[in-house]
Enzyme design. Structure first.
Site, PDB file in Angstrom:
ATOM      1  N   SER A   1       0.803  -1.210   0.000  1.00 64.75           N
ATOM      2  CA  SER A   1       0.000   0.000   0.000  1.00 64.75           C
ATOM      3  C   SER A   1       0.845   1.274   0.000  1.00 64.75           C
ATOM      4  CB  SER A   1      -0.937  -0.007   1.202  1.00 64.75           C
ATOM      5  OG  SER A   1      -0.214  -0.223   2.385  1.00 64.75           O
TER       6      SER A   1
ATOM      7  N   HIS B   1      -6.542   8.025   2.774  1.00 61.67           N
ATOM      8  CA  HIS B   1      -6.027   6.662   2.937  1.00 61.67           C
ATOM      9  C   HIS B   1      -5.632   6.433   4.384  1.00 61.67           C
ATOM     10  CE1 HIS B   1      -1.656   7.735   3.154  1.00 61.67           C
ATOM     11  NE2 HIS B   1      -2.107   8.826   2.589  1.00 61.67           N
TER      12      HIS B   1
ATOM     13  N   HIS C   1      -5.295   2.907   7.587  1.00 58.00           N
ATOM     14  CA  HIS C   1      -5.588   1.515   7.950  1.00 58.00           C
ATOM     15  C   HIS C   1      -6.913   1.455   8.708  1.00 58.00           C
ATOM     16  CE1 HIS C   1      -1.753   0.362   6.423  1.00 58.00           C
ATOM     17  NE2 HIS C   1      -1.054   0.906   7.388  1.00 58.00           N
TER      18      HIS C   1
ATOM     19  N   ARG D   1      -3.814  -9.071  -0.803  1.00 59.77           N
ATOM     20  CA  ARG D   1      -2.643  -9.882  -1.098  1.00 59.77           C
ATOM     21  C   ARG D   1      -2.868 -11.309  -0.619  1.00 59.77           C
ATOM     22  NH1 ARG D   1       3.326  -8.315   1.355  1.00 59.77           N
ATOM     23  NH2 ARG D   1       4.510  -9.945   0.295  1.00 59.77           N
TER      24      ARG D   1
END
Ligand SMILES: *[C@@H]1O[C@H](CO)[C@@H](O)[C@H](O)[C@H]1NC(C)=O
Ligand SMILES: *[C@@H]1O[C@H](CO)[C@@H](O)[C@H](O)[C@H]1NC(C)=O
Length: 353
Positions: free
Chosen positions: A85, A139, A141, A163
């Site tokens: 990321s 952006h 987490h 992923r």
């Protein structure tokens, strides 16, 4: 006689140098006046130029505004840790000035991945009303936040990258021990611990517990309690539902370049120039975790017996299938170049005439 002559000469010299001095003074002051006049003219010209430049700029942004109606777009990239990321966020930061949008990092206290209900309300109200920062890419987490729950008619566009879950866990395991080539000098949480992933799995250690795999499903599932129960099948179904219905596009780390290409074709307002930057810029290299050891087959087998791995892997394969479907619909990928299949719709029989 000699003395008188000398006197006359001295008087003449004194007189003429005095005259010269006064004359020179006059010249200097005239030149000085000319120079400052010149400076004023130059300054005025510069001002005019700046004004012209400004007028060009606003004309350009005016044209952009009329060409595209997406100047109030909000993109949310709720990135999952260790999925490549940072590389993708780097591209967004490199493009934001040229493409005229804002990139904003959401820092969540103590690396939590969820927000309380009042925090969600504050977050949603803030980003929806913060017009000076639109268009914007946020952006962080953060697990999926369902905007429609809060009575808003305009949702942001979500994007994400996932992923292979076991690769992600192994990468994370070594990352907290050895760091990576992005910030090699940062001392990580488990620095000094040299146990390999194989050793950890052999003795059922907590850092390699398959429960740690439970991250991509909850990130897509969101802020419901069961999203965060490892191995919960409802959470998997919810994550799949959000992936296809609530996300504009979800790429996979293993094909990051293709994800960027589809994004650029879909949202040029934000990502014009991204493919070139990814292919030729410094951002093309993923952060590489240091000292990562490929786990032994028996280690992988042991992890793959767990329910958590099975569900996370099912979700990953679902995402891969979805991404490949979108990618092949978007591009002809013959001879390695992205050739967009282009407009496959047109209008006809428009009535009344
Ligand atoms: C988030 O904020 C905290 C507190 O200001 C800071 O220590 C931390 O480095 C920030 N995290 C990131 C990823 O920038
Ligand atoms: C959103 O939050 C930022 C940071 O706290 C603040 O500076 C900004 O004014 C807020 N915008 C709105 C519209 O509330």
């Amino acid at each position: 006689m000699q003395g008188r002559h000398a006197g006359v000469i001295i008087a003449v010299v004194l007189f003429s140098s005095g005259y010269l001095f006064v004359h020179l003074l006059g010249e200097v002051s005239r030149l000085y006046n000319d120079t400052s006049k010149l400076e004023r003219v130059v300054a005025k010209l510069q001002l005019d130029n700046i004004e012209i430049a400004h007028r060009h700029l606003s004309a350009a942004s005016y044209q952009d505004n009329t060409a595209q109606n997406d100047d109030d777009l909000i993109l949310i990239y709720n990135r999952v840790p260790k999925t490549g990321s940072t590389s993708f966020a780097g591209i967004a930061y490199d493009l934001c000035k040229k493409n005229k949008y804002n990139v904003i990092h959401i820092n969540i206290t103590k690396n939590g991945h969820t927000l309380s209900l009042p925090d969600q309300v504050r977050f949603i109200a803030n980003i929806s009303e913060w017009t000076e920062k639109k268009p914007a890419l946020y952006h962080g987490h953060l697990a999926y936040v369902e905007f429609s729950r809060f009575g808003l008619d305009k949702n942001p566009l979500y994007i994400n990258i996932i992923r292979d879950p076991l690769d992600r866990l192994v990468s994370y395991y070594y990352f907290v021990r050895y760091g990576d080539d992005f910030r090699p000098s940062v001392r990580r949480r488990k620095a000094g611990n040299t146990e390999t992933f194989d050793d950890c799995v052999a003795k059922d250690g907590s850092d390699c517990d398959p429960e740690n795999l439970w991250l991509q499903i909850p990130f897509f599932c969101g802020h419901s309690a069961e999203c965060w129960t490892p191995g919960n099948r409802w959470a998997l179904e919810q994550a799949k539902f959000h992936l296809v219905n609530k996300y504009l596009l979800v790429g996979i780390t293993e094909e990051l370049g293709d994800f960027i290409a589809v994004l650029e074709a879909t949202l040029p307002r934000f990502f014009h120039g991204a493919v070139e930057l990814y292919n030729f810029g410094r951002k093309s290299h993923l952060r590489k975790t240091s000292n990562k050891v490929q786990p032994k087959p028996e280690t992988l087998e042991k992890i793959q017996e767990s329910q958590v791995w099975k569900l996370e892997n099912e979700f990953y394969e679902f995402a891969v299938e979805q991404f490949h479907f979108i990618k092949h619909q978007t591009f002809d990928l013959t001879n390695g170049a992205y050739v967009e299949k282009g407009n496959r719709f047109h209008y006809e029989k428009i009535r009344p005439r």
